[in-house]
Design an enzyme around this catalytic site. Structure first.
Site, PDB file in Angstrom:
ATOM      1  N   SER A   1       3.512  -2.112  10.371  1.00  0.00           N
ATOM      2  CA  SER A   1       4.960  -2.196  10.609  1.00  0.00           C
ATOM      3  C   SER A   1       5.568  -3.554  10.249  1.00  0.00           C
ATOM      4  CB  SER A   1       5.287  -1.818  12.055  1.00  0.00           C
ATOM      5  OG  SER A   1       4.894  -0.479  12.306  1.00  0.00           O
TER       6      SER A   1
ATOM      7  N   HIS B   1      -9.423   1.344   5.274  1.00  0.00           N
ATOM      8  CA  HIS B   1      -8.118   1.551   5.921  1.00  0.00           C
ATOM      9  C   HIS B   1      -8.279   2.533   7.086  1.00  0.00           C
ATOM     10  CE1 HIS B   1      -3.999   2.706   6.659  1.00  0.00           C
ATOM     11  NE2 HIS B   1      -3.650   1.602   6.041  1.00  0.00           N
TER      12      HIS B   1
ATOM     13  N   LYS C   1       0.018   4.274  -0.220  1.00  0.00           N
ATOM     14  CA  LYS C   1      -0.610   5.472   0.376  1.00  0.00           C
ATOM     15  C   LYS C   1      -0.404   6.678  -0.556  1.00  0.00           C
ATOM     16  CE  LYS C   1      -0.002   3.256   4.796  1.00  0.00           C
ATOM     17  NZ  LYS C   1       0.129   3.341   6.236  1.00  0.00           N
TER      18      LYS C   1
ATOM     19  N   ASN D   1       0.872  -1.178   0.000  1.00  0.00           N
ATOM     20  CA  ASN D   1       0.000   0.000   0.000  1.00  0.00           C
ATOM     21  C   ASN D   1       0.908   1.226   0.000  1.00  0.00           C
ATOM     22  OD1 ASN D   1      -1.778   2.075   0.544  1.00  0.00           O
ATOM     23  ND2 ASN D   1      -2.215   1.420   2.644  1.00  0.00           N
TER      24      ASN D   1
ATOM     25  N   GLY E   1       2.650   2.240  10.727  1.00  0.00           N
ATOM     26  CA  GLY E   1       3.637   3.291  10.540  1.00  0.00           C
ATOM     27  C   GLY E   1       4.420   3.659  11.786  1.00  0.00           C
TER      28      GLY E   1
ATOM     29  N   GLU F   1      -5.316  -4.625  11.050  1.00  0.00           N
ATOM     30  CA  GLU F   1      -4.274  -3.612  11.183  1.00  0.00           C
ATOM     31  C   GLU F   1      -4.535  -2.785  12.451  1.00  0.00           C
ATOM     32  OE1 GLU F   1      -2.312  -2.683   7.135  1.00  0.00           O
ATOM     33  OE2 GLU F   1      -3.949  -1.295   7.433  1.00  0.00           O
TER      34      GLU F   1
ATOM     35  N   GLU G   1      -6.556   4.905   8.111  1.00  0.00           N
ATOM     36  CA  GLU G   1      -6.293   6.313   7.792  1.00  0.00           C
ATOM     37  C   GLU G   1      -7.515   6.959   7.156  1.00  0.00           C
ATOM     38  OE1 GLU G   1      -2.640   5.617   5.688  1.00  0.00           O
ATOM     39  OE2 GLU G   1      -1.669   5.103   7.587  1.00  0.00           O
TER      40      GLU G   1
END
Ligand code: PGA
Length: 249
Positions: free
Chosen positions: A208, A93, A12, A10, A169, A163, A95
């Site tokens: 991660s 996701h 992003k 991904n 991240g 996730e 985010e």
């Protein structure tokens, strides 16, 4: 039940035309790891050029709008990404849930639109650190899953990515035991929702993942692949993750 491992990248909001050169090495690794499926979720602008550059690699989007067309400025439809050559999209996701206030109902509608358009989906769920520390991680994740699972959910087009928000991240990951426990809970929830096909559905871990931890994380019970952000941006970082998955079968 053997489930073919799926390693998804991904990017992003990263990457440009020059960065597509990274896909060549990734496609080569995908070819030689025949027992592993590799998929790359790219910025929408890069989908068509990526498909042209590496036609063998499954290229997808990071989000779609549930409606087929209309007055939704800045959004992109399933038919649009399909025409660009996308084979799948990520939905839900963390985010997007945080930045764009997406709800489980939104995520379900997006997944439903992908099914209707003949594309695959990777549906993300995951708890925040606060929720984990309050002992609510499993309830939150299985609740998100139940509320966002579309009608027609089936292993041949849908994968689930666990996730934890606090692992995305950050360089932090849950323990292998915690991941296995959560994936077991997700599998059990899927069995209740869709029956025996739950045992064929791929459950990815994301947050991660690197070449250093991939082998251990991918060996955890009920982990059938990984969704990888930062470490998918270069072939040098991503190929070792593909190789770790290939080495496990
Ligand atoms: P990360 O991102 O690998 O950079 O933690 C994972 C993701 O957001 O899918």
């Amino acid at each position: 039940m053997t489930r073919r491992k799926l390693i998804a990248g991904n990017w992003k909001m990263n990457g440009d035309l020059a960065a597509l050169a990274e896909l060549e090495g990734i496609a080569r690794a995908a070819d030689s790891a025949g027992n592993v499926e590799v998929a790359m979720a790219l910025p929408a602008t890069l989908i068509a050029p990526a498909v042209a550059a590496t036609p063998g690699l499954a290229i997808g989007a990071q989000d779609v709008h549930p409606a087929p067309r209309g007055a939704h400025t800045g959004c992109i439809s399933v038919a649009m990404i399909a025409e660009a050559g996308a084979r799948f999209s990520i939905v839900g996701h963390s985010e997007r849930r945080a930045d764009n206030y997406e709800t489980d109902a939104d995520v379900k509608a997006k997944a439903t639109a992908l099914l209707a358009g003949g594309l695959s989906a990777i549906l993300c769920v995951g708890e925040t650190l606060e929720q984990r520390e309050a002992g609510k991680a499993e309830a939150v994740v299985t609740g998100q899953l139940t509320a966002s699972l579309p009608k027609g959910a089936a292993a041949d087009w849908l994968s689930i990515a666990y996730e934890p928000v606090w692992a995305v991240g950050t360089g932090r990951t849950p323990t292998v035991a915690d991941i296995a426990a959560m994936h077991g809970a997700i599998r059990a929830t899927l069995r209740t929702a869709i029956g025996a096909d739950a045992d064929a559905m791929r459950l990815l871990y994301g947050g991660s993942v690197t070449g250093d931890n991939a082998a251990a994380l991918l060996a955890a019970g009920d982990v059938d692949g990984a969704l990888v952000g930062g470490a998918s941006l270069t072939a040098a970082k991503f190929v070792p993750i593909i190789e770790a998955a290939a080495g496990l079968d």
